[in-house]
Scaffold this motif. Sequence first.
Motif, mmCIF file in Angstrom:
data_model
loop_
_atom_site.group_PDB
_atom_site.id
_atom_site.type_symbol
_atom_site.label_atom_id
_atom_site.label_comp_id
_atom_site.label_asym_id
_atom_site.label_seq_id
_atom_site.Cartn_x
_atom_site.Cartn_y
_atom_site.Cartn_z
ATOM 1 N N LEU A 116 -3.401 73.986 70.268
ATOM 2 C CA LEU A 116 -4.602 73.129 70.239
ATOM 3 C C LEU A 116 -5.461 73.456 69.022
ATOM 4 O O LEU A 116 -5.930 72.555 68.315
ATOM 5 C CB LEU A 116 -5.416 73.298 71.533
ATOM 6 C CG LEU A 116 -6.667 72.427 71.629
ATOM 7 C CD1 LEU A 116 -6.315 70.950 71.763
ATOM 8 C CD2 LEU A 116 -7.557 72.827 72.821
ATOM 9 N N PHE A 117 -5.645 74.745 68.772
ATOM 10 C CA PHE A 117 -6.474 75.167 67.639
ATOM 11 C C PHE A 117 -5.931 74.585 66.323
ATOM 12 O O PHE A 117 -6.689 74.045 65.517
ATOM 13 C CB PHE A 117 -6.511 76.704 67.572
ATOM 14 C CG PHE A 117 -7.128 77.236 66.307
ATOM 15 C CD1 PHE A 117 -8.505 77.266 66.146
ATOM 16 C CD2 PHE A 117 -6.327 77.697 65.257
ATOM 17 C CE1 PHE A 117 -9.077 77.738 64.970
ATOM 18 C CE2 PHE A 117 -6.886 78.164 64.085
ATOM 19 C CZ PHE A 117 -8.262 78.194 63.932
ATOM 20 N N CYS A 118 -4.599 74.688 66.136
ATOM 21 C CA CYS A 118 -4.002 74.202 64.887
ATOM 22 C C CYS A 118 -4.126 72.684 64.779
ATOM 23 O O CYS A 118 -4.449 72.149 63.712
ATOM 24 C CB CYS A 118 -2.525 74.621 64.803
ATOM 25 S SG CYS A 118 -2.315 76.396 64.665
ATOM 26 N N ASN A 119 -3.883 71.997 65.886
ATOM 27 C CA ASN A 119 -3.966 70.525 65.883
ATOM 28 C C ASN A 119 -5.393 70.057 65.571
ATOM 29 O O ASN A 119 -5.601 69.146 64.768
ATOM 30 C CB ASN A 119 -3.506 69.995 67.247
ATOM 31 C CG ASN A 119 -3.227 68.503 67.213
ATOM 32 O OD1 ASN A 119 -2.557 68.013 66.317
ATOM 33 N ND2 ASN A 119 -3.762 67.775 68.177
ATOM 34 N N VAL A 120 -6.375 70.704 66.208
ATOM 35 C CA VAL A 120 -7.776 70.297 66.017
ATOM 36 C C VAL A 120 -8.255 70.654 64.604
ATOM 37 O O VAL A 120 -8.932 69.854 63.953
ATOM 38 C CB VAL A 120 -8.692 70.933 67.090
ATOM 39 C CG1 VAL A 120 -10.148 70.598 66.837
ATOM 40 C CG2 VAL A 120 -8.284 70.468 68.478
ATOM 41 N N THR A 121 -7.883 71.842 64.134
ATOM 42 C CA THR A 121 -8.305 72.255 62.786
ATOM 43 C C THR A 121 -7.809 71.252 61.744
ATOM 44 O O THR A 121 -8.559 70.832 60.856
ATOM 45 C CB THR A 121 -7.760 73.661 62.454
ATOM 46 O OG1 THR A 121 -8.185 74.560 63.466
ATOM 47 C CG2 THR A 121 -8.263 74.151 61.103
ATOM 48 N N ALA A 122 -6.529 70.859 61.869
ATOM 49 C CA ALA A 122 -5.954 69.913 60.902
ATOM 50 C C ALA A 122 -6.654 68.559 60.970
ATOM 51 O O ALA A 122 -6.938 67.943 59.942
ATOM 52 C CB ALA A 122 -4.464 69.753 61.164
ATOM 53 N N GLY A 123 -6.967 68.107 62.176
ATOM 54 C CA GLY A 123 -7.645 66.816 62.344
ATOM 55 C C GLY A 123 -9.052 66.837 61.794
ATOM 56 O O GLY A 123 -9.477 65.915 61.089
ATOM 57 N N ILE A 124 -9.778 67.917 62.101
ATOM 58 C CA ILE A 124 -11.168 68.032 61.637
ATOM 59 C C ILE A 124 -11.204 68.051 60.110
ATOM 60 O O ILE A 124 -12.131 67.530 59.489
ATOM 61 C CB ILE A 124 -11.846 69.294 62.234
ATOM 62 C CG1 ILE A 124 -12.182 69.053 63.707
ATOM 63 C CG2 ILE A 124 -13.110 69.663 61.471
ATOM 64 C CD1 ILE A 124 -12.840 70.222 64.408
ATOM 65 N N GLY A 125 -10.149 68.639 59.513
ATOM 66 C CA GLY A 125 -10.062 68.690 58.051
ATOM 67 C C GLY A 125 -10.197 67.310 57.433
ATOM 68 O O GLY A 125 -10.849 67.140 56.403
ATOM 69 N N LEU B 90 -2.151 71.124 52.162
ATOM 70 C CA LEU B 90 -0.919 71.885 52.383
ATOM 71 C C LEU B 90 -1.182 73.117 53.253
ATOM 72 O O LEU B 90 -0.298 73.573 53.986
ATOM 73 C CB LEU B 90 -0.281 72.270 51.040
ATOM 74 C CG LEU B 90 0.241 71.042 50.253
ATOM 75 C CD1 LEU B 90 0.757 71.443 48.874
ATOM 76 C CD2 LEU B 90 1.340 70.300 51.027
ATOM 77 N N THR B 91 -2.418 73.635 53.205
ATOM 78 C CA THR B 91 -2.782 74.716 54.137
ATOM 79 C C THR B 91 -2.757 74.189 55.568
ATOM 80 O O THR B 91 -2.297 74.864 56.496
ATOM 81 C CB THR B 91 -4.197 75.258 53.798
ATOM 82 O OG1 THR B 91 -4.190 75.683 52.438
ATOM 83 C CG2 THR B 91 -4.585 76.413 54.698
ATOM 84 N N MET B 92 -3.245 72.964 55.730
ATOM 85 C CA MET B 92 -3.226 72.343 57.060
ATOM 86 C C MET B 92 -1.778 72.149 57.539
ATOM 87 O O MET B 92 -1.485 72.290 58.723
ATOM 88 C CB MET B 92 -3.938 70.987 57.034
ATOM 89 C CG MET B 92 -5.414 71.071 56.717
ATOM 90 S SD MET B 92 -6.287 72.116 57.886
ATOM 91 C CE MET B 92 -7.946 71.953 57.295
#
Lengths: 47, 464
Positions: free
Chosen positions: B256-265, B424-426
């Motif tokens: 969840l953390f990875c999915n949300v971080t990428a989306g918020i980006g 690319l970090t995302m």
Amino acid sequence: MSTAHTSEADTPVQASTGKLAVGWALVGVPLAYGIYQTLTRVAALFG
Amino acid sequence: MGWLDRERTIAPPGFNRWLVPPAALAVHLCIGQAYATSVYKTALVKHFDASLTEIGIIFSIAIVMLGLSAAVMGTWVDANGPRKAMFTSAMFWVSGFLIGSLGIFTNQLWLVYLGYGFVGGIGLGIGYISPVSTLIKWFPDRPGLATGMAIMGFGGGALIASPVSSALLRMYDPGSNGADWVASGDAVGKLFLTLGVVYLVYMLFGAFTIKVPAEGWRPAGFDPAKVKKAALVTMENVSARNAVKTKQFWLVWIALFCNVTAGIGILEQAAPMIQDFFRQSDGVSLVSAAVASGFVGLLSIGNMAGRFGWSATSDITGRKRIYMVYLGVGAVLYTVLALAGSSSTFLYVVLAFVIISFYGGGFATVPAYLRDLFGTFQVGAIHGRLLTAWSAAGVAGPLIVNAFLDAQGKPGQLTAASYQPALLTMVGLLVIGFLANLMVKPVDERFHEPRPGRARSHEPAMEA
């Protein structure tokens, strides 16, 4: 609507069309308004 | 206040379960206003003579309080039932607006921090988790659809609040005809009061409509044995206290953390990002501010549609598989966006739309994922604890994007290439999330709650 039942016996779902319509309209109408307003903004993207 | 107790909310025989989603939506549509704060952000900057960052802190406090209150109050929400939780959420959320308006009228920013941020944020957290476990219990046959409907409301709340707030600000401000008009503080204060009253009515409608199913109730034709056939779906229960001791909880937390971080980006930077991607060599972007605003609107629709559509689809595909799509396909789409997004605006818009729909889908699917892994016993409390991933992503996402962009140049000079390191970090984050999700397995039975015929001699320790 489907028929719900407890573990003991089948109980038909009450005819609550009026309540259902009011409940869904209270949330559905503002949501539809919000989506419509947003789509008018989105139109600029394809204009 | 016995009329708020869980016992008073048990549905009579024959209660129509389709009355429960509008009750849940009534709460989520109200608290979804949290994503419409940009409407009056500039007005507050001017009114308080503050920086954008100082005003942005109001929203940050609210989101941090959302995660904290959901984590801390989750067990209380499960124990006391949805009516008391929704009522409490309404009191906090509305008090937040009232205290916030007092802060605006008296020109004291700290009161807005305390009101909208701190008090309102508690209302956000309790309100967000309040209907989730109830919906899962009413829709054991379609938990993804049910939670998708409610959590879609959180995305939809901003779609309603944005145009309504703009219209009200114009109505409350006599000087709203000027070309460079910025709403007065007085108008924003009145807007807060109006929203507080309207949200009170709506949230109380939700609180007094919602009901919990009687013990042993199940929908017609629903056979729990069929659900059991799915590999990850348990018929057992795990308490919230023990859930956080399992590997599975933390693997889902990472996903969840990875999915949300990428989306918020993408969400945080949506408007300037599309303009930067199509900036020509003379510094002028092919995308105007009005078109960029339309793009932000489209992302809001994608976010909302993904919450409902993907979560409902997860009832058919299974939760683990749909998360593989969010994270795996998401990583591929992010890569294409980073490397080829600037080749065509159509491609860029389609990629961003799908990525954001995965972001919304991740939020809406996760309660059903938790129910599959940990059962229905304290799924609301477990969901509350998991939402700390959201708070963490809310800090990490913008931090990653802003740090990379700051190193690339100044706003207004950035191009598509400037975004590549951040994007690319995302992609890397999404791959980590994909691997975490891949490792999710059924919860070890030593964490299951005791039941007749299976006692537990001691509390299980943290899983290594």
